[in-house]
Write an enzyme that holds these catalytic residues in place. Sequence first.
Site, PDB file in Angstrom:
ATOM      1  N   LYS A 108       0.825  -1.211   0.000  1.00  7.60           N
ATOM      2  CA  LYS A 108       0.000   0.000   0.000  1.00  7.60           C
ATOM      3  C   LYS A 108       0.852   1.252   0.000  1.00  7.60           C
ATOM      4  O   LYS A 108       0.460   2.261  -0.583  1.00  7.60           O
ATOM      5  CB  LYS A 108      -0.970   0.001   1.181  1.00  7.60           C
ATOM      6  CG  LYS A 108      -2.141  -0.935   0.978  1.00  7.60           C
ATOM      7  CD  LYS A 108      -3.297  -0.597   1.897  1.00  7.60           C
ATOM      8  CE  LYS A 108      -4.460  -1.551   1.657  1.00  7.60           C
ATOM      9  NZ  LYS A 108      -5.504  -1.417   2.676  1.00  7.60           N
ATOM     10  N   LYS A 190      -5.556 -11.686  -7.447  1.00  7.42           N
ATOM     11  CA  LYS A 190      -6.816 -11.827  -6.738  1.00  7.42           C
ATOM     12  C   LYS A 190      -7.893 -10.903  -7.317  1.00  7.42           C
ATOM     13  O   LYS A 190      -7.570  -9.798  -7.752  1.00  7.42           O
ATOM     14  CB  LYS A 190      -6.531 -11.428  -5.278  1.00  7.42           C
ATOM     15  CG  LYS A 190      -7.524 -11.941  -4.281  1.00  7.42           C
ATOM     16  CD  LYS A 190      -7.114 -11.519  -2.884  1.00  7.42           C
ATOM     17  CE  LYS A 190      -8.260 -10.810  -2.216  1.00  7.42           C
ATOM     18  NZ  LYS A 190      -8.062 -10.469  -0.830  1.00  7.42           N
ATOM     19  N   LYS A 193     -11.513  -4.879  -6.646  1.00  9.93           N
ATOM     20  CA  LYS A 193     -12.278  -3.754  -7.197  1.00  9.93           C
ATOM     21  C   LYS A 193     -11.394  -2.794  -7.972  1.00  9.93           C
ATOM     22  O   LYS A 193     -11.874  -2.050  -8.818  1.00  9.93           O
ATOM     23  CB  LYS A 193     -12.987  -3.017  -6.065  1.00  9.93           C
ATOM     24  CG  LYS A 193     -12.006  -2.509  -5.033  1.00  9.93           C
ATOM     25  CD  LYS A 193     -12.694  -1.975  -3.804  1.00  9.93           C
ATOM     26  CE  LYS A 193     -11.711  -1.394  -2.819  1.00  9.93           C
ATOM     27  NZ  LYS A 193     -10.797  -2.334  -2.191  1.00  9.93           N
TER      28      LYS A 193
END
Length: 326
Positions: A108, A190, A193
Amino acid sequence: MLSGIQPSGELHIGNYLGAIKNWAERADEYDCYYFMADMHTITVRQDPAELRRRVLTQLATYIACGLDPEKNTLFIQSHVPSHAQLAWVLNCYTMFGELSRMTQFKDKSARHADNINAGLFDYPVLMAADILIYQPDYVPVGEDQRQHIEICRDIANRFNGIYGDVFKIPEPFIQKVGARVMSLATPDSKMSKSQPEGCVFMLEKPEDILRKFKRAVTDSDRENCVRYAPEEKPGVANLMQIYASATGKSYEEIEKEFDGQGYGAFKPAVGEAVVEMLRPIQAETQRLLADKAYLESVYRAGAEKAAYVANKTLRKVYKKVGFIQP
Ligand code: TRP
């Protein structure tokens, strides 16, 4: 049993098949707590109005997916302040070095290089507090959360080592089938969104769902055969896994069903199965979203029950570390 999902985007079938669906089936066996992790979500910038909308949509979707608020405690993380209070204490029992090694933090901070805030770094400690404060036996999560459960256990063991048995050491509960739904467009990553072309959202229109499945990546060989071989054919294996979860069929049954038919028949069939799986959930979500008073009654009752349990642990922790009881 306790788990949470971040309302950082629309829920998708990866969340449903990997988590929520299994949760709904456990309500009779376990005392279950599920929450919307809104406090975790602001570690990345959010639009406030969007965040509010998504939390309510998420709650409505949870209920529509079968999480009965009479049998499960459903609440919003920020409504139970003791999570943050325990997180502060646990911060003082968590090492800079171990937080620096968390893969999610590294990922992140690479993706949000302009906003590497302390909350992002501290994310695992808040998550440890979310968990430990309810003394759960099991934490059902996706495979990607394993490292977070590990650090939670490490923190709990460290604290218990100093103060005695304060926290129960939770076990991760990672489902085999449906645990990791991969992207339809890039089956080696994976379903997420952030890659909408490979992602099927819970409230998505049937025509869009069908289109995404028709375009799903299968494999690069020319075999054109529905066969479960996750190493060689990750795209096909992923579609089979989705189809198995949506229909309850085994891989063997699926191979037989599409024997000699190839991907041209298989891909739309998976799309149809998913549309059928989602149809009642979508209708119920819309019905619940129109009833704001009901949703409010659910999250209020949930927070009240959660706070009662959580405060017991917090009081114990405060006493152990030497705070004077208020
Ligand atoms: N980090 C989890 C995720 O991104 C969400 C989460 C926050 C969570 N607190 C939790 C999950 C506590 C389980 C238990 O999916």
